[in-house]
Design a protein around this motif. Sequence first.
Motif, PDB file in Angstrom:
ATOM      1  N   UNK A   1      92.724  64.917  88.351  1.00 14.51           N
ATOM      2  CA  UNK A   1      93.636  65.066  87.234  1.00 14.51           C
ATOM      3  C   UNK A   1      94.625  63.933  87.168  1.00 14.51           C
ATOM      4  N   UNK A   2      95.078  63.503  88.300  1.00 11.03           N
ATOM      5  CA  UNK A   2      96.201  62.585  88.324  1.00 11.03           C
ATOM      6  C   UNK A   2      95.991  61.580  89.426  1.00 11.03           C
ATOM      7  N   UNK A   3      96.201  60.318  89.103  1.00 13.73           N
ATOM      8  CA  UNK A   3      95.919  59.287  90.086  1.00 13.73           C
ATOM      9  C   UNK A   3      96.983  59.197  91.155  1.00 13.73           C
ATOM     10  N   UNK A   4      98.151  59.717  90.866  1.00 18.79           N
ATOM     11  CA  UNK A   4      99.229  59.636  91.847  1.00 18.79           C
ATOM     12  C   UNK A   4      99.869  61.006  92.010  1.00 18.79           C
ATOM     13  N   UNK A   5     100.166  61.398  93.218  1.00 19.52           N
ATOM     14  CA  UNK A   5     100.821  62.664  93.505  1.00 19.52           C
ATOM     15  C   UNK A   5     102.127  62.395  94.219  1.00 19.52           C
ATOM     16  N   UNK A   6     103.045  63.338  94.119  1.00 17.14           N
ATOM     17  CA  UNK A   6     104.331  63.212  94.780  1.00 17.14           C
ATOM     18  C   UNK A   6     104.157  63.458  96.265  1.00 17.14           C
ATOM     19  N   UNK A   7     104.325  62.409  97.054  1.00 12.81           N
ATOM     20  CA  UNK A   7     104.087  62.479  98.494  1.00 12.81           C
ATOM     21  C   UNK A   7     105.387  62.548  99.288  1.00 12.81           C
TER      22      UNK A   7
ATOM     23  N   UNK B   1      96.402  54.548  70.049  1.00 16.37           N
ATOM     24  CA  UNK B   1      97.149  55.501  70.861  1.00 16.37           C
ATOM     25  C   UNK B   1      96.605  55.437  72.285  1.00 16.37           C
ATOM     26  N   UNK B   2      97.506  55.309  73.242  1.00 10.79           N
ATOM     27  CA  UNK B   2      97.111  55.211  74.643  1.00 10.79           C
ATOM     28  C   UNK B   2      97.739  56.383  75.394  1.00 10.79           C
ATOM     29  N   UNK B   3      96.890  57.193  76.053  1.00 12.48           N
ATOM     30  CA  UNK B   3      97.351  58.379  76.777  1.00 12.48           C
ATOM     31  C   UNK B   3      97.346  58.074  78.264  1.00 12.48           C
ATOM     32  N   UNK B   4      98.478  58.280  78.889  1.00 14.31           N
ATOM     33  CA  UNK B   4      98.593  58.159  80.344  1.00 14.31           C
ATOM     34  C   UNK B   4      98.748  59.564  80.907  1.00 14.31           C
ATOM     35  N   UNK B   5      97.857  59.981  81.773  1.00 17.20           N
ATOM     36  CA  UNK B   5      97.746  61.367  82.244  1.00 17.20           C
ATOM     37  C   UNK B   5      97.321  62.261  81.079  1.00 17.20           C
ATOM     38  N   UNK B   6      97.989  63.386  80.806  1.00 19.34           N
ATOM     39  CA  UNK B   6      97.475  64.358  79.841  1.00 19.34           C
ATOM     40  C   UNK B   6      98.383  64.489  78.624  1.00 19.34           C
ATOM     41  N   UNK B   7      97.767  64.458  77.448  1.00 16.50           N
ATOM     42  CA  UNK B   7      98.437  64.807  76.194  1.00 16.50           C
ATOM     43  C   UNK B   7      98.043  66.243  75.855  1.00 16.50           C
TER      44      UNK B   7
ATOM     45  N   UNK C   1      93.103  60.888  82.904  1.00 15.07           N
ATOM     46  CA  UNK C   1      93.850  61.613  81.885  1.00 15.07           C
ATOM     47  C   UNK C   1      92.932  62.230  80.845  1.00 15.07           C
ATOM     48  N   UNK C   2      93.542  62.856  79.827  1.00 11.56           N
ATOM     49  CA  UNK C   2      92.748  63.475  78.787  1.00 11.56           C
ATOM     50  C   UNK C   2      93.601  64.096  77.707  1.00 11.56           C
ATOM     51  N   UNK C   3      92.932  64.735  76.757  1.00 16.57           N
ATOM     52  CA  UNK C   3      93.578  65.477  75.677  1.00 16.57           C
ATOM     53  C   UNK C   3      93.253  66.942  75.869  1.00 16.57           C
ATOM     54  N   UNK C   4      94.298  67.780  75.987  1.00 17.61           N
ATOM     55  CA  UNK C   4      94.133  69.206  76.266  1.00 17.61           C
ATOM     56  C   UNK C   4      94.702  70.001  75.095  1.00 17.61           C
ATOM     57  N   UNK C   5      93.831  70.746  74.411  1.00 19.32           N
ATOM     58  CA  UNK C   5      94.257  71.661  73.351  1.00 19.32           C
ATOM     59  C   UNK C   5      94.351  73.036  73.976  1.00 19.32           C
ATOM     60  N   UNK C   6      95.576  73.435  74.285  1.00 25.26           N
ATOM     61  CA  UNK C   6      95.794  74.683  75.005  1.00 25.26           C
ATOM     62  C   UNK C   6      95.468  75.874  74.103  1.00 25.26           C
TER      63      UNK C   6
END
Length: 493
Positions: free
Chosen positions: A20-26, A179-185, A207-212
Amino acid sequence: MKFFKRFLLWVWIALGITAVCTQCDRNNTIEDKLVFSSDTVFFDTVFTSVATITRDVRVINPTNEPIMVDIRLAGGQLSPYSINVDGEAGYEFHDVVIPARDSVFVFVRALINPNDQNNPYLITDSILFSNQQFVQQVQLVAFGQDAHFILPDHMTGSMRYYIVAHEHEVVHWTNDKPWVIYDWAVVDSLGQLIIDPGTRIYVHKAGGLWVYRDGNLQVNGTVDEPVLFAGDRLEPFYASDYAQWNRIWINESSHQDNVINNAIITNAAIGLQCSAIMDYNTDHHNKTIVNNSIIHNNADVGVLVRSANIELNNCQISNNANYSAVFQVGNFSLNHVTISNYSAHSHPSLVVGNFFDNLMLNESGEYETVYLIGDANFNCRNSIVYGNRLEGEFGTSTMNEAQNNYHFDHCIVRYDNYDEHFSQCMNKDPKFVNNSLQDCNLQENSPAIDAGSSDVGFTTDLLGRLRNGLPDIGAFEYYPVDNELLRRLLLRK
């Protein structure tokens, strides 16, 4: 946003969505010694000339002992960034001492010309902090070309996201700039995203586009101005990278049909996924309707549908690495669809099933794998399912607790076990114009010509050309001219 955040973490774990995410809070892990003011430095100014923009990151030593580290740019002297430590600019610094319970600032400068069309949209590097005990990093992200940038401003678990359409909000994405999406829109519940003809949407890695759930997506491409969804790396080297981004993900809705017209979806892990996250009763769902679209060059699945309803008309689904299309539990209608795969693949291109596995919380509060079982109703008309897999390109996955109803009418299917599920079908090479180039137009001697049913009701093909009284099978009506339009669509970036 309240609808989306309420179930976000549970959904993310339960569905097992990876990368999902290239970087996590470490910052809170045992092996890490340093704490950073941010794990990613964004250069979020829209550049108008060669940029010399400076940002900073605070590096904190929370321990009771001084720490000595080397600080360097991962990209070295070839990096489009430079850093400044203790008043000195450069690319690499050795034996930097951070006193106990103290901090230092590292200043970062980006040197990027946004008018250089050879740049990728997102230019990344990282600052590495290391000694003999540990290695840590801070990501650097800048914009290489002028575009609309969607940057995350929320984080739940390991997922970072930005709400592009909130509850009861209607948002338009125009085609004035990419339009450039970084992580999730994310389109939240009761929000709506409308995408205008000719809009180009590039998604950064993972990343991606998520229609909840109960959100809505309307993609309004045309034959002459299709909407593009692709990875943000435009260099020729990345053309064969079929996992540049995650997916378009559409959840269940009883609010309004999601509609995708004239789109190109390419170079994702999964091109399009329609799946329920809470309400698995497909009788209560609206559907996703996809018209005149090309979904190709995706790393895992082109189209994945789980406990959802979908209709695909005049679509080409081609060259997806594992499966072209998987339909599990729900109602599925395919009309004039061409599913083609002549790349190396071990699985059938098309699979229909009445169950799928998922992670769910048990009574002990632990996640376990369970099977979600329900009827599958699959109706495929005037369509082609073909490729180079000798074992065939159609398969089923069935449990006895539910119905697996599938029917092919006036179709070409590479499959050896025709039975009552196949009406007026044939297992013959459809003779596409060029398999390696994914040109699924028909040659003049194709068995698909004039072999379709006349009552399916589509008067034009994927390219907007008129169908005659005896329509051809597949997404394309035969025309005795070389078709450059399709080639431009397949190569479009």
